[in-house]
Design a protein around this motif. Structure first.
Motif, PDB file in Angstrom:
ATOM      1  N   LEU A 498       0.873  -1.046  -0.106  1.00 14.70           N
ATOM      2  CA  LEU A 498       0.108   0.077  -0.002  1.00 14.70           C
ATOM      3  C   LEU A 498       0.817   1.371  -0.081  1.00 14.70           C
ATOM      4  O   LEU A 498       1.902   1.337   0.888  1.00 14.70           O
ATOM      5  N   ASP A 499       0.570   2.034  -0.974  1.00 17.34           N
ATOM      6  CA  ASP A 499       1.333   3.345  -1.059  1.00 17.34           C
ATOM      7  C   ASP A 499       0.346   4.661  -0.999  1.00 17.34           C
ATOM      8  O   ASP A 499      -0.247   4.815  -1.901  1.00 17.34           O
ATOM      9  N   VAL A 500       0.407   5.018   0.242  1.00 21.93           N
ATOM     10  CA  VAL A 500      -0.339   6.284   0.175  1.00 21.93           C
ATOM     11  C   VAL A 500       0.439   7.408   0.240  1.00 21.93           C
ATOM     12  O   VAL A 500       0.331   8.457   1.400  1.00 21.93           O
ATOM     13  N   GLY A 501       1.792   7.562  -0.165  1.00 23.62           N
ATOM     14  CA  GLY A 501       2.567   8.825   0.144  1.00 23.62           C
ATOM     15  C   GLY A 501       2.287  10.101  -0.588  1.00 23.62           C
ATOM     16  O   GLY A 501       1.324  10.017  -1.389  1.00 23.62           O
ATOM     17  N   LYS A 524       3.745  -6.264   3.163  1.00 20.76           N
ATOM     18  CA  LYS A 524       5.066  -6.342   3.057  1.00 20.76           C
ATOM     19  C   LYS A 524       5.524  -4.872   2.539  1.00 20.76           C
ATOM     20  O   LYS A 524       6.697  -4.701   2.865  1.00 20.76           O
ATOM     21  N   LYS A 525       4.970  -4.170   2.160  1.00 21.36           N
ATOM     22  CA  LYS A 525       5.292  -2.910   1.688  1.00 21.36           C
ATOM     23  C   LYS A 525       4.378  -1.852   1.919  1.00 21.36           C
ATOM     24  O   LYS A 525       3.052  -1.816   1.715  1.00 21.36           O
ATOM     25  N   LEU A 526       4.797  -0.739   2.902  1.00 22.66           N
ATOM     26  CA  LEU A 526       3.769   0.330   3.271  1.00 22.66           C
ATOM     27  C   LEU A 526       4.537   1.713   3.208  1.00 22.66           C
ATOM     28  O   LEU A 526       5.443   1.735   3.848  1.00 22.66           O
ATOM     29  N   PHE A 527       4.129   2.524   2.216  1.00 26.45           N
ATOM     30  CA  PHE A 527       4.637   3.865   2.078  1.00 26.45           C
ATOM     31  C   PHE A 527       3.763   4.925   2.664  1.00 26.45           C
ATOM     32  O   PHE A 527       2.716   5.147   1.994  1.00 26.45           O
ATOM     33  N   LEU A 528       4.158   5.562   3.677  1.00 26.60           N
ATOM     34  CA  LEU A 528       3.493   6.808   4.507  1.00 26.60           C
ATOM     35  C   LEU A 528       4.282   7.982   4.383  1.00 26.60           C
ATOM     36  O   LEU A 528       4.217   8.932   5.073  1.00 26.60           O
ATOM     37  N   GLN A 551       9.011  -3.292   3.702  1.00 30.43           N
ATOM     38  CA  GLN A 551       9.595  -1.925   3.288  1.00 30.43           C
ATOM     39  C   GLN A 551       8.560  -0.878   3.981  1.00 30.43           C
ATOM     40  O   GLN A 551       7.547  -1.160   3.980  1.00 30.43           O
ATOM     41  N   LEU A 552       9.317  -0.048   4.682  1.00 27.81           N
ATOM     42  CA  LEU A 552       8.564   1.146   5.211  1.00 27.81           C
ATOM     43  C   LEU A 552       9.086   2.460   5.151  1.00 27.81           C
ATOM     44  O   LEU A 552      10.348   2.707   5.320  1.00 27.81           O
ATOM     45  N   ASP A 553       8.236   3.341   4.605  1.00 32.93           N
ATOM     46  CA  ASP A 553       8.731   4.726   4.333  1.00 32.93           C
ATOM     47  C   ASP A 553       7.880   5.799   5.202  1.00 32.93           C
ATOM     48  O   ASP A 553       6.771   5.701   5.201  1.00 32.93           O
TER      49      ASP A 553
END
Length: 611
Positions: A498-501, A524-528, A551-553
């Motif tokens: 999920l990418d909600v950047g 597995k991947k989360l972009f905040l 992966q976490l941002d």
């Protein structure tokens, strides 16, 4: 030297010896690019920043005035949303490119040097190409704008410092005013940032005897070069030029006059046809084209349909034309996967040729990648929906003519599982219609789709119609509602990515981020990225529930502490990437300690250096 002095020096150099003197000009306009970090309507981190004079040099670091691309490193290719790589990719041209950008200059010059101002994480540029923007195209004059490789090299790790990258380029006898940079980010530790680009050349065609002196002049204007920059111009250029001469315009449907007889041929004929095909299966497409020219026996087997189940033509995008597709249609009757990304520039592929190809070769097509293809419009997309009944994966990212009218014709593709609409002009009503018609959808990319103005309704329809959804990219989506977003997350428990950047409407205080952790156990991947409200509670919830997180941002948040970050590192054993750039509660010392304690995790912390 300041900008005014630099430009004055350029003017002086241009006038001293008239036509024979080196002229230096900065890029005038960015005409095309494959991706950008910035928003479509702003200049922050935008591709357009590569045009004009330098704004950052000689500073080194992360600056919003730079040209920045969407990805870096291997992380995006490791994500659940990534397309599966092709088994065979043309290797002779040394294709490693992942992004490109094209810059127009106000004057056509015989190029002597190209200078790229790299101000953060240099080393991504792997190819420099040139063309004449005014040469004409198939559409308006019947001519094709020819792209010439001036320099290319494999990706290598580069010293992290500001530099003006100016490798020795190939001598050409053509005036150019369009420069194309191709980039590979796989070895980068963080986003590469480019400040500007300069073309150095002469107005009149130089004699061969003039080149040594001109290159000396150019080198005197450049900083000292690294060993990679000193490499022979065009690491792959000679092999690529040879391929172009051999294949011409890839007229693969021609009948060649093949040699008869010969002891070697007789021995080869003793092999069973199945064995010959197995041997040929190791060759890529250009190699098969060469083999087909040797003798009738090998031509017959080189046309075997089983050798053309997958076709990746992106590496030779500048060689692919209408004739190429017409020739391939004879052997691609069972084609399953096709990558035409970047092909068709300057009118080399017309919609009519693409439609002919689909009508004869698309019945078994499962994957179709058309990123940044200018021939994609409503008419060609109608043929995709009509002739690709088995299609499961479709990439239309960067196709500027994909809008509300053209995309609506895709509704018959009910088997679609993967759809990439990054940087298209699709609108809210159209994407909702597609979502309702695609119950098998698992991966959807709506990043930077600025015409989608009601993202709330989009995520609501995803929850109602796409129960198998595994990845969703909403990069820079606007007008998000926390309550509807939480309903969506609760209704999509299979989410892995999920990418909600830059979705600033989501608020931690309303529980949106803890809701992600509590409901998406396979994440597995989360972009905040750039959500200033992400706090310790959110990280602690991820540490508790998201044990498979890789992966976490959380770039840019002011509300997290180093203690909460370490809790995530300690609990998420599969973590390989963690971006804590510009997090006020995380210090450089914290990051240094974590890199020692958690060596398997690539921890990112960007910076600015104005000294």
């Amino acid at each position: 030297m300041n900008k005014a002095e630099d430009q004055a020096g350029n003017d002086k150099l241009s006038k001293e010896n008239g036509e024979s003197c080196i002229v230096r000009i900065f890029g005038q306009d960015v005409t095309d690019f494959s991706s950008q970090y910035g928003a479509e309507s702003r200049m922050t981190y935008a591709a357009q920043n590569l045009a004009g004079n330098y704004n950052i040099y000689p500073n080194y670091g992360d600056f919003t005035q730079a040209c920045v691309f969407r990805t870096y490193g291997p992380w995006w290719r490791m994500a659940p949303s990534a397309f599966k790589p092709y088994r065979k990719t043309p290797t002779a041209v040394g294709f490693e490119s992942e992004d490109y950008i094209e810059v127009l200059f106000e004057e056509r010059l015989y190029p002597i040097a190209v200078q790229i101002y790299e101000t953060y994480n240099p080393g991504a540029i792997v190819k420099i190409m040139a063309s004449d923007y005014k040469a004409g195209t198939n559409v308006d004059t019947g001519k094709q704008s020819k792209w010439i490789t001036l320099w290319s090299s494999p990706a290598v790790e580069t010293e992290q410092r500001v530099r003006i990258f100016s490798p020795p380029i190939k001598k050409i006898d053509t005036r150019v005013n369009l420069i194309r940079l191709e980039l590979n980010h796989s070895l980068l530790g963080y986003y590469t940032e480019l400040d500007c680009i300069m073309l150095c050349g002469v107005r009149s065609r130089p004699q061969s005897t003039d080149y040594p002196n001109l290159r000396v002049q150019a080198s005197q204007l450049d900083p000292p070069r690294t060993p990679r920059e000193q490499a022979m111009p065009g690491f792959y250029a000679q092999e690529e030029e040879k391929m172009v001469k051999e294949l011409g315009s890839l007229k693969l449907n021609d009948v060649y006059q093949c040699p008869e007889g010969g002891e070697g041929k007789q021995l080869f004929e003793m092999l069973p046809g199945e064995v010959i095909v197995m041997i040929l299966a190791y060759l890529d497409f250009p190699s098969l084209a060469r083999v087909a020219q040797t003798c009738r026996l090998l031509k017959e087997h080189a046309y075997d349909h089983i050798l053309y189940l997958e076709m990746n033509l992106q590496p030779i995008w500048h060689m692919v034309s209408n004739t190429t597709l017409d020739g391939l249609s004879r052997r691609c009757q069972h084609l399953q996967r096709l990558n035409l990304s970047w092909c068709g520039k300057s009118g080399t592929i017309k919609g009519s040729a693409f439609k002919r190809f689909l009508s004869s070769c698309a019945s078994s097509l499962v994957t179709l990648q058309l990123s940044c293809c200018s021939f994609i419009n409503k008419d060609t997309m109608l043929h995709i929906s009509r002739f690709c009944p088995q299609l499961k994966e479709l990439d239309l990212s960067g196709c500027g003519d994909v809008d509300k009218m053209s995309a609506l014709v895709l509704t018959p593709l009910t088997n679609l599982e993967r759809l990439n609409l990054y940087r298209t002009k699709i609108d809210t009503i159209t994407i909702i219609a597609l979502i309702r018609s695609m119950p098998e959808l698992q991966h959807l990319n709506l990043g930077s789709c600025k015409m989608i103005t009601n993202i709330v309704e989009v995520v609501l329809q995803l929850r109602l119609n796409c129960p198998k959804l595994k990845s969703l990219d909403l990069w820079r989506a606007r007008e998000m509602d926390d309550s509807v977003f939480q309903e969506f997350v609760a209704g999509c428990p299979l989410l892995e990515e999920l990418d909600v950047g830059w979705c600033s409407d989501l608020r931690s205080v309303n529980g949106s981020f803890t809701c992600i952790a509590e409901n998406c156990k396979n994440l597995k991947k989360l972009f905040l990225t750039a959500n200033r409200t992400v706090c310790d509670n959110d990280l602690l919830s991820l540490a508790k529930h998201s044990r498979h997180l890789q992966q976490l941002d959380i770039l840019g948040t002011r509300e997290v502490s180093s203690k909460a970050v370490e809790q995530v590192l300690a609990s998420c054993k599969e973590m390989v990437f963690f971006d804590v750039s510009f997090c006020a509660g995380v210090t450089d010392n914290d990051v240094a300690l974590w890199k020692v304690k958690y060596p398997a995790v690539n921890i990112k912390k960007s910076f600015q250096n104005t000294s």
